[in-house]
Design an enzyme around this catalytic site. Structure first.
Site, mmCIF file in Angstrom:
data_model
loop_
_atom_site.group_PDB
_atom_site.id
_atom_site.type_symbol
_atom_site.label_atom_id
_atom_site.label_comp_id
_atom_site.label_asym_id
_atom_site.label_seq_id
_atom_site.Cartn_x
_atom_site.Cartn_y
_atom_site.Cartn_z
ATOM 1 N N ARG A 183 10.902 -25.257 6.263
ATOM 2 C CA ARG A 183 11.764 -25.870 5.242
ATOM 3 C C ARG A 183 12.534 -24.730 4.587
ATOM 4 O O ARG A 183 11.979 -23.897 3.870
ATOM 5 C CB ARG A 183 10.909 -26.597 4.198
ATOM 6 C CG ARG A 183 11.720 -27.281 3.099
ATOM 7 C CD ARG A 183 12.334 -28.561 3.622
ATOM 8 N NE ARG A 183 12.791 -29.429 2.536
ATOM 9 C CZ ARG A 183 14.077 -29.555 2.164
ATOM 10 N NH1 ARG A 183 15.014 -28.857 2.789
ATOM 11 N NH2 ARG A 183 14.402 -30.398 1.204
ATOM 12 N N GLY A 184 13.834 -24.661 4.852
ATOM 13 C CA GLY A 184 14.640 -23.530 4.424
ATOM 14 C C GLY A 184 14.595 -23.244 2.944
ATOM 15 O O GLY A 184 14.469 -22.087 2.514
ATOM 16 N N GLU A 185 14.671 -24.276 2.137
ATOM 17 C CA GLU A 185 14.691 -24.083 0.690
ATOM 18 C C GLU A 185 13.399 -23.462 0.176
ATOM 19 O O GLU A 185 13.391 -22.794 -0.867
ATOM 20 C CB GLU A 185 14.934 -25.419 -0.013
ATOM 21 C CG GLU A 185 16.304 -26.028 0.271
ATOM 22 C CD GLU A 185 16.458 -27.385 -0.402
ATOM 23 O OE1 GLU A 185 15.548 -27.774 -1.158
ATOM 24 O OE2 GLU A 185 17.485 -28.044 -0.162
ATOM 25 N N ASP A 186 12.305 -23.681 0.889
ATOM 26 C CA ASP A 186 10.999 -23.181 0.441
ATOM 27 C C ASP A 186 10.735 -21.734 0.871
ATOM 28 O O ASP A 186 10.222 -20.923 0.081
ATOM 29 C CB ASP A 186 9.874 -24.065 0.973
ATOM 30 C CG ASP A 186 9.857 -25.443 0.318
ATOM 31 O OD1 ASP A 186 10.611 -25.637 -0.642
ATOM 32 O OD2 ASP A 186 9.081 -26.297 0.787
ATOM 33 N N THR A 187 11.056 -21.404 2.119
ATOM 34 C CA THR A 187 10.534 -20.132 2.668
ATOM 35 C C THR A 187 11.562 -19.263 3.386
ATOM 36 O O THR A 187 11.213 -18.177 3.855
ATOM 37 C CB THR A 187 9.399 -20.425 3.673
ATOM 38 O OG1 THR A 187 9.931 -21.139 4.802
ATOM 39 C CG2 THR A 187 8.276 -21.227 3.034
ATOM 40 N N ARG A 188 12.822 -19.709 3.494
ATOM 41 C CA ARG A 188 13.787 -18.955 4.301
ATOM 42 C C ARG A 188 13.907 -17.498 3.840
ATOM 43 O O ARG A 188 13.898 -16.572 4.663
ATOM 44 C CB ARG A 188 15.168 -19.610 4.250
ATOM 45 C CG ARG A 188 16.215 -18.851 5.096
ATOM 46 C CD ARG A 188 17.608 -19.414 4.885
ATOM 47 N NE ARG A 188 17.671 -20.820 5.237
ATOM 48 C CZ ARG A 188 17.794 -21.276 6.487
ATOM 49 N NH1 ARG A 188 17.838 -20.414 7.489
ATOM 50 N NH2 ARG A 188 17.855 -22.571 6.719
ATOM 51 N N GLY A 237 22.468 -31.912 8.692
ATOM 52 C CA GLY A 237 22.663 -33.349 8.518
ATOM 53 C C GLY A 237 21.368 -34.078 8.748
ATOM 54 O O GLY A 237 20.277 -33.502 8.706
ATOM 55 N N GLU A 264 12.018 -32.275 13.995
ATOM 56 C CA GLU A 264 11.669 -31.060 14.750
ATOM 57 C C GLU A 264 10.208 -31.122 15.188
ATOM 58 O O GLU A 264 9.865 -30.775 16.323
ATOM 59 C CB GLU A 264 11.872 -29.807 13.886
ATOM 60 C CG GLU A 264 13.279 -29.270 13.876
ATOM 61 C CD GLU A 264 13.368 -27.922 13.163
ATOM 62 O OE1 GLU A 264 14.468 -27.350 13.150
ATOM 63 O OE2 GLU A 264 12.347 -27.452 12.618
#
Length: 723
Positions: free
Chosen positions: A20-25, A52, A86
């Site tokens: 989840r990009g917002e959490d751990t990117r 999207g 995914e």
């Protein structure tokens, strides 16, 4: 587990990161990605910040083209339909292709993911209104993945240790997948043997291993497979391809820049190409590295590329592949591992894959397949070249091509093997060609003495051929040569004069020898002839047949028939003259006296078994100084040589008069050959041995079997034989 129909033979990525990009990117995931890349683990990370509702097909393909998927669960992971889709694709690949899935629970409890409770459960509940048809599949997927063995950030701390353990697990799992994805035949056991020799994983000093074998046997392929399997375990790794070729084409300096740039992870090496190795060595001593130097033929190449192989940090491993064993020794390797030919079952599998595209041949091609495999003799490059050439060819083409191989080697195979021959000097090339054409299977000591008499310096030359894998020596001291090497040597001779055998240096094929002899086409180019007399019925010679071959140093007329009966009629022979002969073997020699030998001091071997000779020498033109061996007239000798002939045998080491049933007396003079090591008198009519036999201090073997008229033995005989 992966099915046999899995398309994942050449995965584009080792690892796919799902997060989840917002959490751990920008924190945990970025650090994990960096750590994986530092270990040369091909890792995919989706850096597209705009997502999207639907996953693109290219991303689905990327998941499918990965060996391992790492799923990083965070608190808001389940709030993303994209992440959950995914996850569905990842599980599909797990079930269909055996893809490895490793869950990481980052600041979230695994039980919350499994049961979908707490804040993690609240996140997925918010998606139910938008995606009611997917909810059940998503829930099942979360439960399944959460039940897999993974990593918990609440248990493993700090994060640096967590990342270290994840990377270690990935390396281990990739090693497990290596054999499944590796399509090279017959390499698995060899890689395990190399691993054992190198002690990979143990904390020890730098270990240097040489990989040695004939051209085309698979040294590069096996070294490459080994490199792919374990390179991620090292802080730096590099595979230096075609070192010999790089030197020959003036590209060794470019190879060094690339090597140092890769090992030191320093792009400045290309900007400052003249930075000395001494400066770089200080940096290299801090790194545990794996380097493969492929196809090395001289230690100067290693010295130029890297300097001292002992510069590297403890635990480093160096592999050097070479055709020349002495080159490996000179490079300072600790151990040498010889790559041998494939066993039959692996050779069959490899050929079938190339010739038929599968592991088994067509039923109608089984016999032809075995003929092709017999020709290749387990050498992978030959199996591949032949298989690819015959792929989808008609049976008639197979038959014709395999028949042609008996006369003319396949040129692509020839070019690979000839590299080792090209590295020999002129003397060594002559030794190799003599062996290929005449001497395979002969005793090494006899061959050495013959070739030394030809001034080829064979004592050292034979060692060179062994080191270059051009010949081997059996446990019984016999010279052996791979059939492909023998064919390569004979093709080199054939190329001397393709259409006119009389202008070649060596002749071995009975049809060509028959043509040269019966048409009296002999020339001074001919240095050796080896004829199987069982394959011709009659040979018509001329008075000058051998005189015209003034450089002839090797002549062997032998009989390979089972019963040993010589049916070949030699007509019109008139006291042949041999100006330069060193090796003369003539089964059933038809004349009653020895041939004329212009320079008898050069003669090393004379054998005339089952001949009509009645006299070994008359003190005149037949006065021969036989340096090593006489095996003469086993059934028909009626007279012993005269003393003047005998006294010249000062270098004689083996005397074989076995089967000379009418030989009654052994002159005392013959025992003046102080170098005599072996005397065989089996089946003779000798009544007593001269007392001077006690002077033969080097005598090791005395054969007296079936000497029925022998009355007694000299008293001192037991002393010299037991000494």
């Amino acid at each position: 587990m992966a099915s046999s129909s899995s398309p994942r033979n050449n995965n584009e990525h080792d690892v796919f990161l799902s997060f989840r990009g917002e959490d751990t990117r920008d924190n945990f995931t970025s650090h994990l990605y960096s750590a994986l890349c530092q270990k040369s683990i091909a890792t995919f990370i989706d850096n597209d910040l705009k997502r999207g509702d639907e996953i693109s097909q290219s991303l689905l393909d990327t998941i499918e083209a990965s060996s391992i998927s790492i799923v990083i669960f965070s608190k808001r992971h389940a709030s993303s339909g994209w992440c959950l889709d995914e996850l569905l694709k990842i599980l599909e690949c797990k079930h269909k292709y055996g893809q490895i899935v490793i869950p990481v629970f980052y600041r979230v409890d695994p039980s919350h993911v499994r049961k979908r409770i707490g804040s993690f459960g609240d996140s997925i509940s918010k998606l139910e209104e938008r995606f009611p048809d997917k909810m059940q599949r998503w829930r099942s997927a979360l439960t399944e993945v959460a039940n897999l063995s993974g990593f918990n950030s609440h248990v493993i701390r700090p994060e640096s240790k967590l990342i270290e353990e994840i990377v270690s697990e990935v390396l281990e799992r990739l090693d497990d997948t290596f054999e499944t994805e590796n399509k090279l035949v017959g390499v698995d056991s060899r890689i395990e043997e190399i691993l054992s020799l190198l002690g990979v994983g143990l904390t020890m000093d730098t270990c240097k291993l040489g990989i040695w074998g004939i051209g085309g046997v698979g040294k590069t392929a096996i070294a490459g497979a080994f490199f792919s399997k374990i390179s991620r375990r090292f802080e730096g790794s590099y595979f230096a391809h075609n070192v010999r070729e790089a030197e020959e084409t003036g590209k060794l300096a470019d190879l060094r820049k690339e090597l140092l740039s890769t090992l030191l992870n320093d792009g400045n090496m290309n900007k400052f190409p003249n930075i000395g190795l001494n400066f770089q060595s200080k940096r290299l001593t801090r790194k545990k590295v794996l380097i493969v130097f492929d196809d090395v033929n001289h230690p100067r190449q290693i010295e130029f590329l890297i300097g001292n192989l002992d510069w590297f940090a403890s635990g480093s491993r160096i592999l050097i592949t070479a055709r020349d064993k002495q080159a490996l020794i000179n490079c300072g390797v600790n151990k040498i591992y010889q790559i041998k030919e494939l066993v039959h079952v692996d050779a069959l599998k490899l050929f079938n894959q190339c010739a038929f595209g599968r592991d088994h041949p067509d039923a109608s091609y089984i016999e032809l397949t075995h003929e092709a495999i017999k020709y290749a003799q387990g050498v992978p490059i030959a199996l591949k070249i032949l298989g690819r050439f015959l792929f989808r060819k008609r049976k008639e083409v197979w038959e014709n091509a395999i028949s042609k191989l008996e006369m003319v080697p396949q040129m692509e195979i020839q070019e690979v093997l000839k590299i080792s021959y090209d590295g020999l000097d002129d003397k060594e090339k002559n030794i190799f060609l003599d062996i290929a054409c005449f001497l395979v299977g002969e005793d090494r000591d006899i061959v050495t003495k013959y070739l030394n008499a030809c001034e080829f310096f064979a004592t050292s030359g034979i060692e060179v051929l062994v080191d270059k894998s051009l010949i081997t020596i059996s446990e019984y001291n016999k010279i052996r040569m791979h059939d492909l090497m023998r064919n390569m040597g004979r093709e080199i001779v054939r190329q001397e004069s393709i259409n006119d055998p009389s202008k070649r240096s060596r002749l071995w094929h009975h049809k060509e020898i028959y043509e040269v002899l019966t048409e009296n086409m002999g020339t001074e180019e001919i240095e050796g002839i080896c004829l199987d007399m069982s394959k011709v019925e009659e040979i018509h010679l001329y008075s000058d047949t051998f005189t015209k071959m003034r450089k002839l140093r090797f002549l062997k007329f032998y009989n390979s028939s089972i019963n040993g009966e010589n049916k070949c009629k030699v007509s019109n022979i008139q006291d042949p003259v041999f100006p330069e002969i060193r090796y003369l073997f003539w089964h059933g020699y038809p004349l009653k006296s020895l041939p004329s030998i212009t320079h008898p001091a050069k003669l090393v071997l004379l054998e005339v078994p089952h001949s009509n000779i009645q006299q070994l020498g008359d003190g005149g033109q037949h006065h021969c100084k036989l340096s090593q061996i006489i095996t003469a007239a086993r059934n028909f000798v009626t007279k012993t040589p005269n003393p003047s002939f005998i006294r010249s045998l000062n270098k004689l080491t083996i005397l074989n008069l076995s089967g000379c049933s009418q030989l009654k007396r052994l002159p005392a003079e013959i025992l003046s050959a102080g170098n005599m090591e072996e005397m065989i008198l089996n089946g003779t009519a000798i009544e007593e041995l001269p007392s001077s036999i006690e002077c033969l201090s080097r005598l090791l073997h005395l054969g007296l079997r079936d000497c029925k008229r022998l009355k007694s033995l000299p008293k001192g005989l037991c002393c010299i034989l037991s000494a």
